[in-house]
Design an enzyme around this catalytic site. Structure first.
Site, PDB file in Angstrom:
ATOM      1  N   CYS A  15      76.865  67.233  47.048  1.00 19.58           N
ATOM      2  CA  CYS A  15      75.460  67.270  46.594  1.00 19.58           C
ATOM      3  C   CYS A  15      74.840  68.605  47.017  1.00 19.58           C
ATOM      4  O   CYS A  15      73.775  68.651  47.650  1.00 19.58           O
ATOM      5  CB  CYS A  15      74.664  66.103  47.147  1.00 19.58           C
ATOM      6  SG  CYS A  15      75.503  64.502  47.088  1.00 19.58           S
ATOM      7  N   ALA A  16      75.494  69.695  46.666  1.00 23.38           N
ATOM      8  CA  ALA A  16      75.223  70.999  47.282  1.00 23.38           C
ATOM      9  C   ALA A  16      74.077  71.794  46.675  1.00 23.38           C
ATOM     10  O   ALA A  16      73.537  72.687  47.339  1.00 23.38           O
ATOM     11  CB  ALA A  16      76.496  71.855  47.221  1.00 23.38           C
TER      12      ALA A  16
ATOM     13  N   PRO B  59      70.561  73.309  45.528  1.00 25.80           N
ATOM     14  CA  PRO B  59      70.770  74.611  44.885  1.00 25.80           C
ATOM     15  C   PRO B  59      71.590  75.612  45.693  1.00 25.80           C
ATOM     16  O   PRO B  59      71.702  76.763  45.303  1.00 25.80           O
ATOM     17  CB  PRO B  59      69.345  75.120  44.690  1.00 25.80           C
ATOM     18  CG  PRO B  59      68.614  74.563  45.865  1.00 25.80           C
ATOM     19  CD  PRO B  59      69.205  73.201  46.111  1.00 25.80           C
ATOM     20  N   GLY B  60      72.120  75.199  46.846  1.00 28.61           N
ATOM     21  CA  GLY B  60      73.063  76.053  47.543  1.00 28.61           C
ATOM     22  C   GLY B  60      72.592  76.662  48.847  1.00 28.61           C
ATOM     23  O   GLY B  60      73.319  77.464  49.445  1.00 28.61           O
ATOM     24  N   GLY B  61      71.411  76.294  49.319  1.00 27.79           N
ATOM     25  CA  GLY B  61      70.926  76.874  50.575  1.00 27.79           C
ATOM     26  C   GLY B  61      71.802  76.524  51.760  1.00 27.79           C
ATOM     27  O   GLY B  61      72.166  77.399  52.560  1.00 27.79           O
ATOM     28  N   LYS B  62      72.156  75.261  51.900  1.00 28.12           N
ATOM     29  CA  LYS B  62      73.008  74.847  53.015  1.00 28.12           C
ATOM     30  C   LYS B  62      74.436  75.352  52.819  1.00 28.12           C
ATOM     31  O   LYS B  62      75.126  75.711  53.783  1.00 28.12           O
ATOM     32  CB  LYS B  62      72.967  73.335  53.170  1.00 28.12           C
ATOM     33  CG  LYS B  62      71.593  72.771  53.552  1.00 28.12           C
ATOM     34  CD  LYS B  62      71.652  71.275  53.742  1.00 28.12           C
ATOM     35  CE  LYS B  62      70.284  70.688  54.109  1.00 28.12           C
ATOM     36  NZ  LYS B  62      69.339  70.723  52.981  1.00 28.12           N
TER      37      LYS B  62
ATOM     38  N   ASP C  95      74.795  65.763  52.004  1.00 26.42           N
ATOM     39  CA  ASP C  95      73.348  65.933  51.843  1.00 26.42           C
ATOM     40  C   ASP C  95      72.932  65.100  50.632  1.00 26.42           C
ATOM     41  O   ASP C  95      72.783  65.605  49.531  1.00 26.42           O
ATOM     42  CB  ASP C  95      73.028  67.413  51.653  1.00 26.42           C
ATOM     43  CG  ASP C  95      71.545  67.709  51.701  1.00 26.42           C
ATOM     44  OD1 ASP C  95      70.771  66.802  52.023  1.00 26.42           O
ATOM     45  OD2 ASP C  95      71.163  68.860  51.402  1.00 26.42           O
TER      46      ASP C  95
ATOM     47  N   CYS D 195      66.336  64.396  53.214  1.00 27.32           N
ATOM     48  CA  CYS D 195      64.998  64.948  53.460  1.00 27.32           C
ATOM     49  C   CYS D 195      63.984  63.816  53.339  1.00 27.32           C
ATOM     50  O   CYS D 195      62.959  63.939  52.673  1.00 27.32           O
ATOM     51  CB  CYS D 195      64.681  66.104  52.514  1.00 27.32           C
ATOM     52  SG  CYS D 195      64.905  65.751  50.755  1.00 27.32           S
TER      53      CYS D 195
ATOM     54  N   ASP E 273      80.591  63.786  40.576  1.00 23.87           N
ATOM     55  CA  ASP E 273      79.844  62.779  41.316  1.00 23.87           C
ATOM     56  C   ASP E 273      80.497  62.574  42.684  1.00 23.87           C
ATOM     57  O   ASP E 273      81.680  62.226  42.762  1.00 23.87           O
ATOM     58  CB  ASP E 273      79.841  61.473  40.515  1.00 23.87           C
ATOM     59  CG  ASP E 273      78.990  60.383  41.133  1.00 23.87           C
ATOM     60  OD1 ASP E 273      78.588  60.522  42.306  1.00 23.87           O
ATOM     61  OD2 ASP E 273      78.726  59.380  40.442  1.00 23.87           O
TER      62      ASP E 273
END
Length: 423
Positions: A256-257, A259-262, A323, A376, A304
């Site tokens: 569940c990456a 938009p890629g910040g983590k 996430d 979150c 998925d």
């Protein structure tokens, strides 16, 4: 295209844009999706419309209360309803220009529904000005209007945080802070603070990676942003990489990456073999954009997380970041449309999805490996309650630690649980 009756830099045009955005949210569209409406607008109009939209959505309940008192029945025309909300917000936030606001809102209403609601818009706004004192007095006795959250949300916060719920609500209703993550492959936090000071931006270091700006700025004003020196990321979100603690040579899954910040933070932390997965192809492309700006590399996959058979190559991972999709109740100040869109029944739906993802990803983790479960959210059903239930189902899992971050002046709301595979 701007109607001839409204100048592109006028308040009326900004109110009209805001009304159309609010109508889309009222119709069930997320604000992120609706913002395509602002493409091609001049910067001043875009900024003014966004200010009104975000302010109106943060004042969930308050504006609904005012319209309920000012009208005998709800207005079925969504764009005109949105215009009234936008204009009421502007009247409250800029009381020094009330006559201009009313005039411009009436002109904007002329561009909606062939202008049939011009008289209504004029009448409602002038009624507000006449009744303002009594309306605001009555508003204080309505908790949804006063706290600007749905009633079910307030009840959950009271149960979960009896001593802190009002502080959470206040943080939710405030504009968010702007925090940055320094790419330590391209410089130190101290180096970047010097660059900010040279650009006359006041900031302070927070932890090993973070910088909190005193005042938010557009990303194109940040020194070295497009060269990959820094990323915009909440301080609470930066905790994920520290908890996963990747080491050189590890094989890591970021599920569940988007938009890629983590994802980027993990890659900045160590030389790892990382697979970034997301179920949404459009959002997955944003991961690639993020990594290109930062000059980082990972394998990207669309799939998925609850269905590994569709994308997994059969090799176990040393570490997994899960996430998971959630209510986003900890980041509502950044996404105030959530107050309007979310329903209490959604929490149970998210919890079911989260359980499916946990159960599906756990077999992909090697013995002795670490999984960080992240949301979150501030709701226990998605957080500690979810992990409690997982540990009952999975005897080979051990919870090393958990953290609940609550929205505050410094950071958004997050939950993290660190799990170890012991069998």
């Amino acid at each position: 295209m701007v109607p001839a009756a409204l100048a592109p830099d006028s308040l009326g045009w900004s109110l009209l844009l805001a009304a159309r955005l609010l109508a889309r949210v009222d119709g069930g569209q997320s604000l992120t999706e609706a913002l395509v409406l602002l493409e091609g607008q001049i910067p001043a109009a875009r900024a003014a419309a966004l200010d009104v939209v975000y302010g109106s959505l943060r004042q969930f309940g308050r504006l609904e209360f005012l319209l309920g008192r000012l009208m005998t029945k709800p207005l079925s025309h969504r764009e005109t309803d949105g215009l009234l909300r936008a204009a009421l917000y502007r009247l409250e936030s800029r009381p020094e220009a009330v006559h201009t606001v009313v005039d411009q809102a009436v002109k904007a209403s002329g561009e909606l529904a062939s202008g049939v609601f011009k008289g209504l818009v004029n009448g409602v706004l002038r009624s507000y000005l006449r009744q303002c004192e009594s309306l605001l007095s009555a508003l204080a006795n309505d908790e949804v209007a006063r706290y600007q959250h749905p009633r079910w949300w307030l009840e959950r916060l009271r149960r979960g945080y009896p001593q802190q719920w009002e502080e959470i609500v206040a943080a939710d209703n405030a504009p968010p802070p702007m925090s940055l993550r320094v790419n330590r492959r391209k410089g130190t936090v101290a180096d970047y603070l010097e660059s900010l000071a040279s650009a006359s931006m006041s900031a302070q270091a927070v932890g090993d990676w973070g910088v909190r700006l005193e005042h938010p700025v557009p990303v194109d004003a940040l020194p070295g942003f497009f060269e990959g020196r820094v990323s915009v990321q909440d301080l609470g979100a930066q905790r994920a990489a520290a908890l996963l603690a990747p080491a050189n040579g590890m094989r890591v899954l970021d599920a569940c990456a988007a938009p890629g910040g983590k994802t980027a933070h993990l890659l900045e932390s160590a030389d790892i073999d990382l697979l970034a997965l997301d179920v949404d192809a459009a959002r997955a492309r944003r991961i690639g954009d993020t990594l290109r700006r930062l000059e980082l590399t990972a394998k990207l996959a669309v799939g998925d997380a609850a269905q590994p058979a569709d994308w997994w190559d059969g090799q176990v991972f040393d570490a997994i970041l899960a996430d998971v999709p959630c209510s986003a109740s900890g980041v509502v100040r950044r996404h105030p449309d959530i107050k309007s869109l979310r329903r209490e029944s959604d929490i149970r739906k998210f919890a079911r999805t989260q359980a499916l993802i946990l159960d599906a990803l756990w077999p992909l983790l090697k013995p002795g490996g670490r999984m960080v479960y992240a949301t979150c959210s501030v709701f226990a059903e998605e957080n500690a309650g979810q992990i409690d239930a997982f540990l009952v189902r999975e005897s080979g899992a051990r919870r090393i630690s958990q953290e609940q971050w609550l929205p505050c002046a410094a950071s958004d709301g997050f939950y993290y649980a660190v799990l170890e595979k012991i069998a």
